[in-house]
Design an enzyme around this catalytic site. Structure first.
Site, PDB file in Angstrom:
ATOM      1  N   TYR A 157       0.846  -1.208   0.000  1.00  0.00           N
ATOM      2  CA  TYR A 157       0.000   0.000   0.000  1.00  0.00           C
ATOM      3  C   TYR A 157       0.880   1.258   0.000  1.00  0.00           C
ATOM      4  O   TYR A 157       0.475   2.314  -0.490  1.00  0.00           O
ATOM      5  CB  TYR A 157      -0.957  -0.022   1.188  1.00  0.00           C
ATOM      6  CG  TYR A 157      -2.187   0.829   1.010  1.00  0.00           C
ATOM      7  CD1 TYR A 157      -3.064   0.603  -0.047  1.00  0.00           C
ATOM      8  CD2 TYR A 157      -2.479   1.858   1.894  1.00  0.00           C
ATOM      9  CE1 TYR A 157      -4.199   1.379  -0.214  1.00  0.00           C
ATOM     10  CE2 TYR A 157      -3.620   2.640   1.738  1.00  0.00           C
ATOM     11  CZ  TYR A 157      -4.467   2.394   0.680  1.00  0.00           C
ATOM     12  OH  TYR A 157      -5.588   3.172   0.515  1.00  0.00           O
ATOM     13  N   LYS A 164      -3.030   8.379   3.159  1.00  0.00           N
ATOM     14  CA  LYS A 164      -4.251   8.155   3.961  1.00  0.00           C
ATOM     15  C   LYS A 164      -4.058   8.650   5.394  1.00  0.00           C
ATOM     16  O   LYS A 164      -5.005   9.140   6.013  1.00  0.00           O
ATOM     17  CB  LYS A 164      -4.651   6.677   3.950  1.00  0.00           C
ATOM     18  CG  LYS A 164      -5.198   6.174   2.620  1.00  0.00           C
ATOM     19  CD  LYS A 164      -6.428   6.939   2.149  1.00  0.00           C
ATOM     20  CE  LYS A 164      -7.118   6.224   0.990  1.00  0.00           C
ATOM     21  NZ  LYS A 164      -8.136   7.095   0.338  1.00  0.00           N
TER      22      LYS A 164
HETATM   23  O1  0WD Z   1     -10.326  -1.419  -1.516  1.00  0.00           O
HETATM   24  C1  0WD Z   1     -10.726  -0.328  -1.893  1.00  0.00           C
HETATM   25  N1  0WD Z   1     -11.167  -0.161  -3.122  1.00  0.00           N
HETATM   26  C2  0WD Z   1     -10.720   0.816  -0.935  1.00  0.00           C
HETATM   27  C3  0WD Z   1     -10.806   2.097  -1.396  1.00  0.00           C
HETATM   28  C4  0WD Z   1     -10.595   0.520   0.502  1.00  0.00           C
HETATM   29  C5  0WD Z   1     -10.615   1.692   1.335  1.00  0.00           C
HETATM   30  C6  0WD Z   1     -10.687   2.953   0.815  1.00  0.00           C
HETATM   31  N2  0WD Z   1     -10.777   3.151  -0.538  1.00  0.00           N
HETATM   32  C7  0WD Z   1     -10.857   4.510  -1.040  1.00  0.00           C
HETATM   33  C8  0WD Z   1      -9.888   4.891  -2.125  1.00  0.00           C
HETATM   34  O2  0WD Z   1      -8.583   5.101  -1.635  1.00  0.00           O
HETATM   35  C9  0WD Z   1     -10.529   6.174  -2.621  1.00  0.00           C
HETATM   36  O3  0WD Z   1     -10.238   7.227  -1.725  1.00  0.00           O
HETATM   37  O4  0WD Z   1     -12.109   4.742  -1.609  1.00  0.00           O
HETATM   38  C10 0WD Z   1     -12.018   5.844  -2.517  1.00  0.00           C
HETATM   39  C11 0WD Z   1     -12.689   5.462  -3.828  1.00  0.00           C
HETATM   40  O5  0WD Z   1     -11.924   4.466  -4.458  1.00  0.00           O
HETATM   41  P1  0WD Z   1     -12.505   3.245  -5.288  1.00  0.00           P
HETATM   42  O6  0WD Z   1     -13.962   3.287  -5.318  1.00  0.00           O
HETATM   43  O7  0WD Z   1     -11.811   2.030  -4.808  1.00  0.00           O
HETATM   44  O8  0WD Z   1     -11.872   3.478  -6.751  1.00  0.00           O
HETATM   45  P2  0WD Z   1     -12.374   4.136  -8.133  1.00  0.00           P
HETATM   46  O9  0WD Z   1     -13.667   3.582  -8.555  1.00  0.00           O
HETATM   47  O10 0WD Z   1     -11.225   3.977  -9.079  1.00  0.00           O
HETATM   48  O11 0WD Z   1     -12.551   5.660  -7.781  1.00  0.00           O
HETATM   49  C12 0WD Z   1     -11.469   6.517  -7.462  1.00  0.00           C
HETATM   50  C13 0WD Z   1     -11.618   7.744  -8.300  1.00  0.00           C
HETATM   51  C14 0WD Z   1     -10.980   7.832  -9.664  1.00  0.00           C
HETATM   52  O12 0WD Z   1     -11.043   6.858 -10.474  1.00  0.00           O
HETATM   53  P3  0WD Z   1      -9.630   6.472 -11.268  1.00  0.00           P
HETATM   54  O13 0WD Z   1      -9.921   5.071 -11.591  1.00  0.00           O
HETATM   55  O14 0WD Z   1      -9.525   7.381 -12.418  1.00  0.00           O
HETATM   56  O15 0WD Z   1      -8.440   6.618 -10.318  1.00  0.00           O
HETATM   57  O16 0WD Z   1     -10.971   8.889  -7.809  1.00  0.00           O
HETATM   58  C15 0WD Z   1     -11.190   9.876  -8.801  1.00  0.00           C
HETATM   59  C16 0WD Z   1     -11.531   9.167 -10.070  1.00  0.00           C
HETATM   60  O17 0WD Z   1     -12.886   9.204 -10.352  1.00  0.00           O
HETATM   61  N3  0WD Z   1     -10.043  10.699  -9.077  1.00  0.00           N
HETATM   62  C17 0WD Z   1     -10.145  12.027  -9.205  1.00  0.00           C
HETATM   63  N4  0WD Z   1     -11.203  12.846  -9.065  1.00  0.00           N
HETATM   64  C18 0WD Z   1     -11.004  14.153  -9.288  1.00  0.00           C
HETATM   65  N5  0WD Z   1      -9.815  14.668  -9.614  1.00  0.00           N
HETATM   66  C19 0WD Z   1      -8.877  12.485  -9.542  1.00  0.00           C
HETATM   67  C20 0WD Z   1      -8.730  13.873  -9.747  1.00  0.00           C
HETATM   68  N6  0WD Z   1      -7.557  14.433 -10.069  1.00  0.00           N
HETATM   69  N7  0WD Z   1      -8.036  11.418  -9.598  1.00  0.00           N
HETATM   70  C21 0WD Z   1      -8.761  10.340  -9.306  1.00  0.00           C
END
Ligand code: 0WD
Length: 255
Positions: A157, A164
């Site tokens: 991580y 985080k």
């Molecule tokens: O296991 C997991 N999936 C966990 C996720 C466990 C615990 C926490 N999280 C957190 C992540 O760290 C994040 O903070 O949950 C949050 C959402 O993540 P997610 O649902 O796992 O992932 P995803 O569907 O990819 O959404 C994250 C999004 C981005 O998608 P991409 O795939 O492009 O990285 O963050 C957004 C984007 O939609 N994002 C941004 N939004 C605005 N401006 C930017 C940006 N510059 N960069 C990424």
């Protein structure tokens, strides 16, 4: 079940139907809330709009907002202000780190990668809280998503764990700052969930397997469970809670 009828929330970070942000959207939609969606860049617009069309409520505002760009953030929230006037809360579901830095040695983290991860994954909460504050005229609730890797060392991580930790401390400072305006700020520490972002974490499958075998509830966390935790944090039921990190992770963090 809980009703958020007549309330308006901004959800930032829906990338696709697996996004945790989408789990939150479904919980808020079922509760009758009005939702405004923001997406990172053009390449997400169509998929977000198509998803939003599947919800029960008619959520008309779907806006671009790249959190690395101050002007973009200001423009996005001034549009929201013009369109709806007041909002009741915001879900920040945004993180990013370079894939090559989510594997291998932490000591190999680059300066650029360190700053990028902190900019998108931690500082973005503060910048959107500042932009959203003038719209929360009747108080509000800000919710962000974090992970155990920000409290404990979790293999691979790496830089995201350090970001985080910064995010979780930002939650506490923002809570202390914004409490006088009746704005609450909390984090949900979600168990690992398969999404576009988590695909980037090396050996993620064995992390999921370990939860099934060892977590108190012996199963993995779902986006729906995180969505319902967010619903609680947005509702009046949680009115006494701020600056908190709630674990929605089948209890894994106690081990
Ligand atoms: O296991 C997991 N999936 C966990 C996720 C466990 C615990 C926490 N999280 C957190 C992540 O760290 C994040 O903070 O949950 C949050 C959402 O993540 P997610 O649902 O796992 O992932 P995803 O569907 O990819 O959404 C994250 C999004 C981005 O998608 P991409 O795939 O492009 O990285 O963050 C957004 C984007 O939609 N994002 C941004 N939004 C605005 N401006 C930017 C940006 N510059 N960069 C990424």
């Amino acid at each position: 079940s809980l009703s958020l009828q007549g309330k308006t929330y901004v959800i930032m970070g829906v990338a696709n139907k697996r996004s945790i942000a989408w789990g939150i959207a479904q919980s808020l939609d079922k509760a009758g809330a009005n939702i405004i969606f923001t997406y990172a860049g053009e390449r997400f617009e169509k998929s977000v709009r198509d998803l939003v069309a599947t919800l029960e409520g008619k959520h008309e505002l779907v806006l671009p907002c790249d959190v690395t760009n101050d002007e973009d953030v200001e423009k996005c929230f001034s549009t929201i202000g013009q369109e709806v006037g007041k909002i009741d809360g915001l879900a920040h579901c945004i993180a990013f780190a370079k894939t090559e830095e989510l594997a291998g040695n932490f000591s190999d983290t680059s300066r650029e990668g360190f700053l990028l991860a902190h900019n998108i994954s931690a500082f973005s909460l503060t910048v959107v809280a500042k932009a959203a504050k003038p719209l929360m005229t009747e108080g509000g609730s800000i919710v962000t998503l974090t992970y155990l890797g920000g409290e404990k060392v979790v293999p691979n991580y790496n830089i995201m764990g350090v970001a985080k930790a910064s995010l979780e401390m930002s939650v506490r400072y923002l809570a202390a700052d914004l409490g006088k305006h009746n704005i609450r700020v909390n984090a949900i520490s979600a168990g690992p969930i398969r999404t576009l972002s988590s695909k980037g974490v090396s050996d993620f499958n064995s992390v999921l397997k370990e939860i099934e075998e060892r977590a108190p509830l012996r199963r993995n966390t779902t986006p729906e469970e995180v969505g319902d935790t967010a619903l609680f944090l947005f509702s009046q039921l949680s009115r006494g809670i701020t600056g908190e990190t709630i674990h929605c992770d089948s209890g894994f963090h106690i081990l």
